[in-house]
Design a protein around this motif. Structure first.
Motif, PDB file in Angstrom:
ATOM      1  N   GLU A 186      21.083  -1.443 -14.327  1.00 57.63           N
ATOM      2  CA  GLU A 186      20.294  -2.076 -13.274  1.00 57.63           C
ATOM      3  C   GLU A 186      19.773  -1.028 -12.285  1.00 57.63           C
ATOM      4  N   VAL A 187      20.643  -0.072 -11.960  1.00 55.55           N
ATOM      5  CA  VAL A 187      20.222   1.015 -11.074  1.00 55.55           C
ATOM      6  C   VAL A 187      19.091   1.813 -11.716  1.00 55.55           C
ATOM      7  N   ASP A 188      19.231   2.096 -13.018  1.00 51.37           N
ATOM      8  CA  ASP A 188      18.180   2.840 -13.728  1.00 51.37           C
ATOM      9  C   ASP A 188      16.854   2.091 -13.690  1.00 51.37           C
ATOM     10  N   LYS A 189      16.902   0.771 -13.857  1.00 54.55           N
ATOM     11  CA  LYS A 189      15.674  -0.023 -13.828  1.00 54.55           C
ATOM     12  C   LYS A 189      15.018   0.026 -12.454  1.00 54.55           C
ATOM     13  N   GLU A 190      15.828   0.008 -11.399  1.00 53.64           N
ATOM     14  CA  GLU A 190      15.261   0.075 -10.055  1.00 53.64           C
ATOM     15  C   GLU A 190      14.620   1.435  -9.805  1.00 53.64           C
ATOM     16  N   VAL A 191      15.261   2.496 -10.294  1.00 51.63           N
ATOM     17  CA  VAL A 191      14.678   3.831 -10.150  1.00 51.63           C
ATOM     18  C   VAL A 191      13.375   3.918 -10.944  1.00 51.63           C
ATOM     19  N   ASP A 192      13.363   3.344 -12.153  1.00 53.29           N
ATOM     20  CA  ASP A 192      12.134   3.339 -12.959  1.00 53.29           C
ATOM     21  C   ASP A 192      11.026   2.553 -12.259  1.00 53.29           C
ATOM     22  N   ALA A 193      11.400   1.470 -11.566  1.00 54.60           N
ATOM     23  CA  ALA A 193      10.396   0.671 -10.847  1.00 54.60           C
ATOM     24  C   ALA A 193       9.785   1.474  -9.707  1.00 54.60           C
ATOM     25  N   LEU A 194      10.617   2.250  -9.014  1.00 60.23           N
ATOM     26  CA  LEU A 194      10.093   3.109  -7.953  1.00 60.23           C
ATOM     27  C   LEU A 194       9.151   4.158  -8.526  1.00 60.23           C
ATOM     28  N   SER A 195       9.521   4.720  -9.661  1.00 58.51           N
ATOM     29  CA  SER A 195       8.662   5.706 -10.318  1.00 58.51           C
ATOM     30  C   SER A 195       7.348   5.074 -10.766  1.00 58.51           C
ATOM     31  N   ALA A 196       7.412   3.829 -11.262  1.00 56.55           N
ATOM     32  CA  ALA A 196       6.197   3.141 -11.712  1.00 56.55           C
ATOM     33  C   ALA A 196       5.234   2.891 -10.559  1.00 56.55           C
ATOM     34  N   ARG A 197       5.779   2.797  -9.329  1.00 57.37           N
ATOM     35  CA  ARG A 197       4.918   2.614  -8.150  1.00 57.37           C
ATOM     36  C   ARG A 197       4.347   3.942  -7.651  1.00 57.37           C
ATOM     37  N   GLY A 198       4.773   5.046  -8.266  1.00 55.63           N
ATOM     38  CA  GLY A 198       4.191   6.341  -7.918  1.00 55.63           C
ATOM     39  C   GLY A 198       5.109   7.290  -7.184  1.00 55.63           C
ATOM     40  N   TYR A 234       0.820  -1.225   0.000  1.00 57.53           N
ATOM     41  CA  TYR A 234       0.000   0.000   0.000  1.00 57.53           C
ATOM     42  C   TYR A 234       0.847   1.265   0.000  1.00 57.53           C
ATOM     43  N   ILE A 235       1.900   1.270   0.812  1.00 53.03           N
ATOM     44  CA  ILE A 235       2.719   2.477   0.972  1.00 53.03           C
ATOM     45  C   ILE A 235       3.823   2.511  -0.078  1.00 53.03           C
ATOM     46  N   VAL A 236       3.929   3.619  -0.750  1.00 50.29           N
ATOM     47  CA  VAL A 236       5.030   3.822  -1.687  1.00 50.29           C
ATOM     48  C   VAL A 236       6.172   4.463  -0.911  1.00 50.29           C
ATOM     49  N   THR A 237       7.188   3.650  -0.614  1.00 52.44           N
ATOM     50  CA  THR A 237       8.297   4.155   0.190  1.00 52.44           C
ATOM     51  C   THR A 237       9.583   3.485  -0.251  1.00 52.44           C
ATOM     52  N   LEU A 238      10.691   4.088   0.104  1.00 49.77           N
ATOM     53  CA  LEU A 238      12.012   3.553  -0.219  1.00 49.77           C
ATOM     54  C   LEU A 238      12.740   3.315   1.088  1.00 49.77           C
ATOM     55  N   GLU A 239      12.824   2.043   1.470  1.00 55.25           N
ATOM     56  CA  GLU A 239      13.416   1.673   2.741  1.00 55.25           C
ATOM     57  C   GLU A 239      14.934   1.877   2.724  1.00 55.25           C
ATOM     58  N   PRO A 240      15.539   2.155   3.886  1.00 53.54           N
ATOM     59  CA  PRO A 240      16.992   2.359   3.953  1.00 53.54           C
ATOM     60  C   PRO A 240      17.797   1.203   3.367  1.00 53.54           C
ATOM     61  N   THR A 241      17.317  -0.042   3.551  1.00 53.05           N
ATOM     62  CA  THR A 241      18.060  -1.189   3.019  1.00 53.05           C
ATOM     63  C   THR A 241      18.130  -1.140   1.492  1.00 53.05           C
ATOM     64  N   ARG A 242      17.069  -0.658   0.872  1.00 47.68           N
ATOM     65  CA  ARG A 242      17.062  -0.576  -0.587  1.00 47.68           C
ATOM     66  C   ARG A 242      17.925   0.586  -1.068  1.00 47.68           C
ATOM     67  N   VAL A 243      17.934   1.679  -0.293  1.00 47.40           N
ATOM     68  CA  VAL A 243      18.816   2.800  -0.634  1.00 47.40           C
ATOM     69  C   VAL A 243      20.266   2.350  -0.577  1.00 47.40           C
ATOM     70  N   LYS A 244      20.616   1.597   0.462  1.00 47.73           N
ATOM     71  CA  LYS A 244      21.990   1.089   0.584  1.00 47.73           C
ATOM     72  C   LYS A 244      22.345   0.172  -0.574  1.00 47.73           C
ATOM     73  N   ALA A 245      21.381  -0.642  -1.007  1.00 47.95           N
ATOM     74  CA  ALA A 245      21.634  -1.543  -2.129  1.00 47.95           C
ATOM     75  C   ALA A 245      21.918  -0.754  -3.413  1.00 47.95           C
ATOM     76  N   LEU A 246      21.167   0.316  -3.623  1.00 45.67           N
ATOM     77  CA  LEU A 246      21.405   1.160  -4.791  1.00 45.67           C
ATOM     78  C   LEU A 246      22.782   1.812  -4.726  1.00 45.67           C
ATOM     79  N   LEU A 247      23.141   2.316  -3.558  1.00 48.78           N
ATOM     80  CA  LEU A 247      24.450   2.946  -3.396  1.00 48.78           C
ATOM     81  C   LEU A 247      25.575   1.934  -3.597  1.00 48.78           C
ATOM     82  N   SER A 248      25.347   0.704  -3.157  1.00 46.19           N
ATOM     83  CA  SER A 248      26.350  -0.339  -3.334  1.00 46.19           C
ATOM     84  C   SER A 248      26.576  -0.636  -4.813  1.00 46.19           C
TER      85      SER A 248
END
Length: 332
Positions: free
Chosen positions: A261-273, A228-242
């Motif tokens: 791969e990073v671009d696809k993850e950012v696009d996925a977050l955008s697709a969730r709103g 339900y919640i569109v959010t970016l958890e710290p663990t996922r932020v760390k994964a992107l930075l890694s």
């Protein structure tokens, strides 16, 4: 909705702001003794109880008669000088009507009108100047001002208000948890923790989320909240930075693959709103709260996130600004 249904009826029911409530109670006692009180400025982030505290103060002071001399306006909707000169001036200049009963059973006349201006930091400079003159001119009226960004108010207004140098604090997890559990125990501990982190100290946001999540019968687990919640958890932020860090040190072909791969993850977050600004906010939150993050990485992120937030807020493609930011932090 629960926001209105469970709005505190008295100062004793206000949570999370003891440094303000304690002093307001003394002011109520002073009113009952015939003492004067100053104008007030309630400043702080949204959802921390500024409006609720103002209403609870009035109800504690005057009981059922609290609204007889009360005018509430939202300065975001009515921010011009014409509104201040007409609606507010008309109310502030009128006589005070009605009586109230003290805790000891004594009946007394209500001593002043009260104007509550919510989000008054949105008033134009001209409207603020007119408001300042009214605060000086009408001794029968007290102004309670609410502001998310008090630095936008002119000093002559702030100098006339109690609590101008005080801030409503984000509602802590320790205070929020029992309040939410009193309304519903349908959420698992992990789900409730995620809800509170997402609320970022806003009780209003927490109540809205809890109400919505509990409309479906049964237990609410962390997967339900994530769905339900569109959010970016710290663990996922760390994964992107890694991945970004690995891409920086990798050979060209592998680096390009990791960036894609990073671009696809950012696009996925955008697709969730999620907007570009919301994604960047998650990076900023991690930097300011993760004490284990290397100082050099903190500096690279902080030095580039300001410009990235600017472009994300003005560009037609805000997600592109996030992708550029993630590449740029490897170049700084």
């Amino acid at each position: 909705m629960w926001i209105e249904q469970y709005r505190p009826a008295t100062l004793d029911e206000v949570i999370g702001q003891p440094h303000i409530v304690e002093r307001l109670k003394f002011m109520v006692e002073g009113i009952h003794k015939g003492e004067d009180i100053p104008h007030m400025l309630f400043a702080g982030m949204q959802g921390t109880g500024k409006t609720s505290t103002a209403i609870a103060f009035m109800k504690t002071a005057f009981g059922d008669a609290w609204s007889q001399n009360w005018l509430e306006m939202n300065a975001s909707d009515e921010r011009s000088i014409s509104v201040i000169r007409s609606k507010v001036k008309e109310f502030a200049s009128r006589g005070v009507i009605g009586t109230y009963t003290t805790n000891t059973g004594e009946t007394k006349p209500i001593p002043f009108n009260t104007v509550f201006l919510d989000e008054c930091d949105n008033l134009t400079p001209e409207a603020q100047a007119a408001l300042r003159r009214m605060m000086e001119r009408y001794p029968q009226t007290r102004f309670i001002l609410s502001a998310n960004y008090p630095q936008k108010l002119i000093d002559p207004i702030k100098d006339r208000c109690a609590f101008a140098s005080t801030r409503f604090r984000p509602i802590s997890v320790e205070v929020m948890r029992p309040a939410l559990l009193a309304l519903s125990t349908a959420l698992t501990d992990e789900a409730l923790d995620l809800l509170m982190r997402t609320s970022r100290g806003s009780m209003r946001k927490a109540l809205n989320l809890l109400w919505t999540l509990t409309r479906v019968a049964g237990e609410v687990d962390v997967e339900d909240v994530e769905d339900y919640i569109v959010t970016l958890e710290p663990t996922r932020v760390k994964a992107l930075l890694s991945k970004v860090a690995k891409a920086k040190g990798a050979e060209r072909s592998k680096g390009l693959r990791l960036y894609r791969e990073v671009d696809k993850e950012v696009d996925a977050l955008s697709a969730r709103g999620m907007s570009g600004v919301e994604i960047l906010d998650a990076f900023y939150d991690l930097v300011t709260t993760d004490e284990s993050m290397p100082l050099a990485l903190q500096q690279r992120i902080l030095s580039g996130i300001g410009q990235a937030l600017h472009w994300a807020s003005v560009a037609q493609d805000d997600v592109l600004a996030v992708k550029a930011f993630l590449r740029n932090i490897t170049l700084i």
